[in-house]
Scaffold this active site. Structure first.
Site, PDB file in Angstrom:
ATOM      1  N   ASP A 118       5.421   3.889  -7.300  1.00  0.00           N
ATOM      2  CA  ASP A 118       4.971   4.194  -5.934  1.00  0.00           C
ATOM      3  C   ASP A 118       5.204   5.667  -5.590  1.00  0.00           C
ATOM      4  O   ASP A 118       4.286   6.369  -5.161  1.00  0.00           O
ATOM      5  CB  ASP A 118       5.722   3.335  -4.902  1.00  0.00           C
ATOM      6  CG  ASP A 118       5.138   1.945  -4.790  1.00  0.00           C
ATOM      7  OD1 ASP A 118       4.505   1.495  -5.766  1.00  0.00           O
ATOM      8  OD2 ASP A 118       5.317   1.297  -3.738  1.00  0.00           O
TER       9      ASP A 118
ATOM     10  N   LEU B 244       0.823  -1.224   0.000  1.00  0.00           N
ATOM     11  CA  LEU B 244       0.000   0.000   0.000  1.00  0.00           C
ATOM     12  C   LEU B 244       0.853   1.269   0.000  1.00  0.00           C
ATOM     13  O   LEU B 244       0.366   2.358   0.266  1.00  0.00           O
ATOM     14  CB  LEU B 244      -0.954   0.009   1.203  1.00  0.00           C
ATOM     15  CG  LEU B 244      -2.155  -0.940   1.119  1.00  0.00           C
ATOM     16  CD1 LEU B 244      -3.039  -0.822   2.351  1.00  0.00           C
ATOM     17  CD2 LEU B 244      -2.992  -0.667  -0.120  1.00  0.00           C
ATOM     18  N   GLY B 245       2.133   1.091  -0.287  1.00  0.00           N
ATOM     19  CA  GLY B 245       2.989   2.266  -0.460  1.00  0.00           C
ATOM     20  C   GLY B 245       3.373   2.958   0.834  1.00  0.00           C
ATOM     21  O   GLY B 245       3.657   4.160   0.838  1.00  0.00           O
TER      22      GLY B 245
ATOM     23  N   ALA C 224       6.872   4.738   0.631  1.00  0.00           N
ATOM     24  CA  ALA C 224       6.853   5.957  -0.197  1.00  0.00           C
ATOM     25  C   ALA C 224       6.062   7.058   0.504  1.00  0.00           C
ATOM     26  O   ALA C 224       6.412   8.238   0.436  1.00  0.00           O
ATOM     27  CB  ALA C 224       6.246   5.650  -1.566  1.00  0.00           C
TER      28      ALA C 224
HETATM   29  O1  PMV Z   1       5.841  -1.924  -3.448  1.00  0.00           O
HETATM   30  P1  PMV Z   1       4.664  -2.651  -3.978  1.00  0.00           P
HETATM   31  O2  PMV Z   1       4.314  -3.875  -3.261  1.00  0.00           O
HETATM   32  O3  PMV Z   1       3.500  -1.750  -4.280  1.00  0.00           O
HETATM   33  O4  PMV Z   1       5.101  -3.243  -5.429  1.00  0.00           O
HETATM   34  C1  PMV Z   1       5.584  -2.407  -6.395  1.00  0.00           C
HETATM   35  C2  PMV Z   1       5.125  -2.846  -7.715  1.00  0.00           C
HETATM   36  C3  PMV Z   1       6.110  -3.625  -8.560  1.00  0.00           C
HETATM   37  O5  PMV Z   1       5.664  -3.453  -9.911  1.00  0.00           O
HETATM   38  C4  PMV Z   1       6.060  -5.098  -8.199  1.00  0.00           C
HETATM   39  C5  PMV Z   1       7.536  -3.119  -8.419  1.00  0.00           C
HETATM   40  C6  PMV Z   1       7.792  -1.753  -9.022  1.00  0.00           C
HETATM   41  O6  PMV Z   1       8.858  -1.207  -8.739  1.00  0.00           O
HETATM   42  O7  PMV Z   1       6.962  -1.232  -9.787  1.00  0.00           O
END
Ligand code: PMV
Length: 313
Positions: free
Chosen positions: A148, A102-103, A106
């Site tokens: 993200d 869920l970011g 970030a």
């Molecule tokens: O950080 P998450 O779980 O939202 O995953 C990011 C999404 C991916 O495509 C798997 C990785 C990326 O850097 O875009």
């Protein structure tokens, strides 16, 4: 006191393929947020970081170089030309579940950058914030696409292609998502790294699936912008995206259970969101209260540790 916040996010379509240059769609989740507050230190000098949710309380000068909070603080202070660091207390809290796609990382970084910008009366643009946060994402996730930091810093639905100027999406017709938390913390770096090793061994196989995911994201963008009056079609795209994510080995039985339960409970479609192997899944639901309740209950009955209902608009 200076206070800044940043939202969570979910990836609607295109995770993983986005790392390999295909488009993806992500939206902010404003119902959950990270918060950073800054106050001048009253008692002891130094830059103190207090993050109870992360069980952290320390001074910046003592932090190791691999500490994610210190990294974003140092980067932002350098960007603002503020050395040595000021004598302040930075307090961090978040209602975004940690490490579940869920970011949260970030969002915490974005809230910190925003708070520091305001503190020094130098509010930073979303693009500047996104770039600073991306530096930290790179350090922790290896090869992040940048989706993200972009969606969290801009706080708008985005159609994201790595290295291409940002395209925002207008949502023609608001729609409702139910987000179900497996409770399983999965490392984005590990899932992305594992897929990369398999891709290296057989690029043709995986590139074909990434193309298919990219096409789904393109189709979804058109539907979302025109207005999703018929959510069955968008739901079908979610199910197709999920099937490919299962094929390329980033789903997990625990995700499959919640996804199936959501569909049985009345969702038009459902898929994992984010890196996979755990974390969260999303279900597209008709906006009637009884269907939202039935999908939410089905998710809890199937083992979800938390459910968030959010409207994409
Ligand atoms: O950080 P998450 O779980 O939202 O995953 C990011 C999404 C991916 O495509 C798997 C990785 C990326 O850097 O875009």
């Amino acid at each position: 006191m200076t206070r800044a916040t940043a939202p969570g996010k979910i990836i609607l379509f295109g995770e993983h393929a986005v790392v390999y240059g295909r488009p993806a769609i992500a939206v902010p989740v404003i119902d959950v947020r990270a918060e950073a507050t800054l106050q001048r230190a009253k008692t002891s000098p130094g830059f103190r970081v207090v993050a109870p949710d992360l069980q952290r309380d320390y001074f910046l000068a003592e932090a190791g170089s691999d500490d994610p909070l210190s990294r974003i603080i140092q980067l932002t202070l350098a960007h603002l030309g503020q050395t040595p660091p000021p004598d302040v207390v930075l307090q961090i809290s978040s209602t975004i579940p940690l490490g579940r796609g869920l970011g949260s990382g970030a969002a915490i970084s974005t809230a910190i950058v925003r708070a520091l910008g305001q503190f020094f009366e130098r509010p930073l643009s979303p693009a500047n914030i996104s770039n600073l946060v991306y530096e930290v994402e790179k350090f922790y996730h290896g090869t992040p696409s940048g989706i993200d930091n972009t969606v969290v810093a801009f706080e708008q639905p985005v159609y994201f292609i790595k290295g291409v100027p940002l395209k925002r999406i207008g949502v023609g017709w608001p729609f409702t998502l139910v987000i179900g938390d497996t409770g399983v913390i999965a490392s984005t770096k590990e899932v992305v790294g594992d897929l990369r090793r398999r891709w290296q061994a057989d690029q043709e196989y995986y590139e074909g699936y990434f193309d298919e995911i990219g096409t789904i994201a393109q189709q979804a963008r058109v539907m979302i912008e025109r207005g999703v009056s018929d959510i069955a079609r968008l739901g079908k795209l979610m199910n197709e995206n999920q099937e490919i994510l299962e094929t390329i080995g980033v789903s997990a039985p625990v995700l499959g259970q919640l996804i199936e339960a959501a569909r049985q409970g009345g969702a038009a479609g459902a898929k994992l969101s984010g890196a996979g192997w755990g974390g969260n899944m999303i279900a597209l639901v008709p906006s009637q209260a009884e269907v939202i309740a039935s999908v939410s209950q089905a998710l809890i009955a199937a083992g979800a540790v938390g459910v968030i209902v959010t409207e994409v608009k």
